[in-house]
Motif scaffolding. Structure first.
Motif, PDB file in Angstrom:
ATOM      1  N   ASP A  16     -15.503   1.699  19.132  1.00  0.00           N
ATOM      2  CA  ASP A  16     -16.341   0.567  18.709  1.00  0.00           C
ATOM      3  C   ASP A  16     -17.004   0.863  17.368  1.00  0.00           C
ATOM      4  N   THR A  70     -13.351 -11.900   9.660  1.00  0.00           N
ATOM      5  CA  THR A  70     -13.303 -11.836  11.120  1.00  0.00           C
ATOM      6  C   THR A  70     -14.670 -12.164  11.724  1.00  0.00           C
ATOM      7  N   VAL A  85     -14.916 -11.768  15.228  1.00  0.00           N
ATOM      8  CA  VAL A  85     -14.849 -11.086  16.512  1.00  0.00           C
ATOM      9  C   VAL A  85     -15.615  -9.768  16.406  1.00  0.00           C
ATOM     10  N   ALA A 132     -16.368  -4.568  19.999  1.00  0.00           N
ATOM     11  CA  ALA A 132     -15.940  -4.290  21.372  1.00  0.00           C
ATOM     12  C   ALA A 132     -14.698  -5.100  21.737  1.00  0.00           C
ATOM     13  N   ALA A 133     -14.632  -6.345  21.306  1.00  0.00           N
ATOM     14  CA  ALA A 133     -13.466  -7.185  21.608  1.00  0.00           C
ATOM     15  C   ALA A 133     -12.218  -6.668  20.894  1.00  0.00           C
ATOM     16  N   ILE A 134     -12.382  -6.233  19.651  1.00  0.00           N
ATOM     17  CA  ILE A 134     -11.251  -5.699  18.909  1.00  0.00           C
ATOM     18  C   ILE A 134     -10.771  -4.397  19.548  1.00  0.00           C
ATOM     19  N   THR A 135     -11.711  -3.550  19.943  1.00  0.00           N
ATOM     20  CA  THR A 135     -11.360  -2.293  20.615  1.00  0.00           C
ATOM     21  C   THR A 135     -10.585  -2.566  21.895  1.00  0.00           C
ATOM     22  N   ALA A 136     -11.044  -3.529  22.684  1.00  0.00           N
ATOM     23  CA  ALA A 136     -10.366  -3.860  23.948  1.00  0.00           C
ATOM     24  C   ALA A 136      -8.930  -4.297  23.697  1.00  0.00           C
ATOM     25  N   ARG A 137      -8.718  -5.136  22.696  1.00  0.00           N
ATOM     26  CA  ARG A 137      -7.353  -5.583  22.384  1.00  0.00           C
ATOM     27  C   ARG A 137      -6.482  -4.417  21.931  1.00  0.00           C
ATOM     28  N   ASN A 171      -5.599  -2.274  24.976  1.00  0.00           N
ATOM     29  CA  ASN A 171      -4.593  -2.972  25.791  1.00  0.00           C
ATOM     30  C   ASN A 171      -3.223  -2.898  25.142  1.00  0.00           C
TER      31      ASN A 171
END
Length: 58
Positions: free
Chosen positions: A9, A41, A43, A46-51, A54
């Motif tokens: 993050d 961006t 976003v 945390a959202a970028i890290t999650a993507r 995944n």
């Protein structure tokens, strides 16, 4: 980067700031996955890290 003391993050936050500051996209690579942070961006880190995590699992 393979430093256990660095949180993804934080890396994403720095990438977002750099992209905004320079006006240029910033590429972050983790394992087999990569993501490009665009200067505009909206976003959060945390959202970028999650993507990214995944995508690396696929």
């Amino acid at each position: 980067m393979n430093d256990p003391n660095v949180h993804l993050d934080d890396v994403m936050h720095d990438a977002i700031q750099e992209a905004a500051r320079t006006g240029e996209p910033v590429t972050v690579v983790y394992g087999r996955a990569e993501t490009v942070i665009e200067p505009d961006t909206k976003v959060g880190p945390a959202a970028i890290t999650a993507r990214l995590l995944n995508a690396d699992r696929r």
